[in-house]
Write a protein that holds these residues in place. Structure first.
Motif, PDB file in Angstrom:
ATOM      1  N   CYS A   1      89.705  58.299  29.448  1.00 50.11           N
ATOM      2  CA  CYS A   1      90.257  59.037  30.581  1.00 50.11           C
ATOM      3  C   CYS A   1      90.069  58.244  31.871  1.00 50.11           C
ATOM      4  N   LEU A   2      91.027  58.349  32.752  1.00 46.88           N
ATOM      5  CA  LEU A   2      90.979  57.693  34.054  1.00 46.88           C
ATOM      6  C   LEU A   2      90.459  58.725  35.040  1.00 46.88           C
ATOM      7  N   THR A   3      89.215  58.597  35.432  1.00 51.84           N
ATOM      8  CA  THR A   3      88.494  59.668  36.104  1.00 51.84           C
ATOM      9  C   THR A   3      88.324  59.387  37.589  1.00 51.84           C
ATOM     10  N   GLY A   4      87.748  60.370  38.300  1.00 52.32           N
ATOM     11  CA  GLY A   4      87.572  60.235  39.742  1.00 52.32           C
ATOM     12  C   GLY A   4      86.267  60.833  40.226  1.00 52.32           C
ATOM     13  N   ARG A   5      85.892  60.419  41.419  1.00 53.66           N
ATOM     14  CA  ARG A   5      84.733  60.986  42.105  1.00 53.66           C
ATOM     15  C   ARG A   5      85.129  61.372  43.523  1.00 53.66           C
ATOM     16  N   PHE A   6      84.518  62.425  44.039  1.00 54.33           N
ATOM     17  CA  PHE A   6      84.675  62.776  45.445  1.00 54.33           C
ATOM     18  C   PHE A   6      83.845  61.810  46.292  1.00 54.33           C
ATOM     19  N   GLY A   7      84.071  61.853  47.607  1.00 52.76           N
ATOM     20  CA  GLY A   7      83.296  61.008  48.504  1.00 52.76           C
ATOM     21  C   GLY A   7      81.805  61.272  48.421  1.00 52.76           C
TER      22      GLY A   7
END
Length: 300
Positions: A191-197
């Protein structure tokens, strides 16, 4: 007599913690701001700012002055705005802070017509996904989703009222790895995931027939939410993994066939974004014109 411009210069420098930052904010020179602060300190006979090569911090006297100065200058600005309402056309600068998705998907359908209708207004837009204090950062209004709105803000619907996050992958990836049939199947996929700042991991949430499933995806690419989303899209198109992003962002790739919808029955709808601004005083004329313009475009 102390010059109001010098007071504004001092306040801008103190809030930004930098002469350069304040200069960019006010579109003036840093040397001019430095001279204004020196002039103010000379007239008052006391140091207001501690200056080092790395930072600028208010002294105790400066901090006390800031506490009283903010509401006083706000009242001066409000008084001038009352006069400005007698103009034939609203004028001035409108500063908006918006998430990247709003700059990409919502504002393009609004901004050209707004600026054509109000040629005396200049619009400044900063796109960032981190939550900020609008007033402290010098913005008139922002765009956010309802779960991130402060309670003392006025909120006006802007853009689509219902949105969805879509899950997708390239045909080549699905041919190689297979198609997930349930959200929990994603745990065995790239999966191509993300993080918040803040560093918090972006959780993927799905819903079907009242069942809610939250998945913390894993994969070879982690992006900071916002502008780097295009990198994740490109990686998904190249077959690197599965992406989860705004449906409107991915729709053109669905139309071209470079990405294929995955788990579509599980895509969860949620409320669209809001334009929000402080409700403690009358909005300045450019903001009032923008709010009226947005409301005039709402159906019904």
């Amino acid at each position: 007599m102390v010059d109001v411009g010098d007071l504004n210069a001092f306040l801008a420098v103190a809030e930004r913690g930098s002469f350069r930052g304040a200069a960019r904010r006010l579109n003036v020179s840093a040397s001019g701001l430095s001279e204004a602060v020196r002039r103010l300190e000379s007239k008052l006979g006391i140091r207001l700012l501690h200056r080092t090569t790395r930072s600028v911090v208010a002294t105790e006297a400066g901090a006390r002055l800031i506490e009283r100065l903010r509401p006083a200058l706000a009242e001066v600005e409000a008084a001038l705005e009352v006069v400005d309402t007698f103009r034939d056309r609203p004028a001035g600068t409108l500063r908006l802070n918006v998430p990247v998705v709003a700059a990409r998907l919502i504002l393009p359908a609004i901004v050209p017509d707004f600026l054509a209708r109000y040629p005396d207004i200049t619009l400044e837009v900063a796109a960032e996904d981190d939550f900020i204090d609008l007033v402290a950062a010098g913005f008139d209004a922002g765009i956010r989703y309802d779960e991130r709105l402060e309670r003392d803000m006025i909120a006006v619907p802007i853009g689509p009222r219902v949105q969805r996050s879509a899950t997708a992958a390239a045909p080549a990836y699905l041919a190689r790895k297979g198609r997930p049939e349930h959200p929990e199947d994603l745990l065995s996929h790239s999966c191509l995931t993300g993080r918040f700042g803040s560093g918090a991991v972006l959780i993927w949430e799905f819903e079907r027939d009242g069942e809610i499933v939250r998945v913390e995806p894993r994969g070879p690419l982690v992006i900071r939410t916002g502008a780097t989303a295009d990198l994740a899209v490109d990686a998904a198109i190249a077959g690197t993994g599965i992406i989860h992003l705004f449906e409107d962002w991915l729709r053109p790739h669905f139309a071209r066939g470079t990405l294929v919808p995955v788990l579509e029955p599980w895509w969860q709808p949620y409320s669209g974004p809001f334009l929000y601004y402080p409700g403690r005083r009358l909005p300045p004329p450019p903001l009032r014109a923008f709010v009226d313009f947005i409301r005039s475009r709402r159906p019904g």
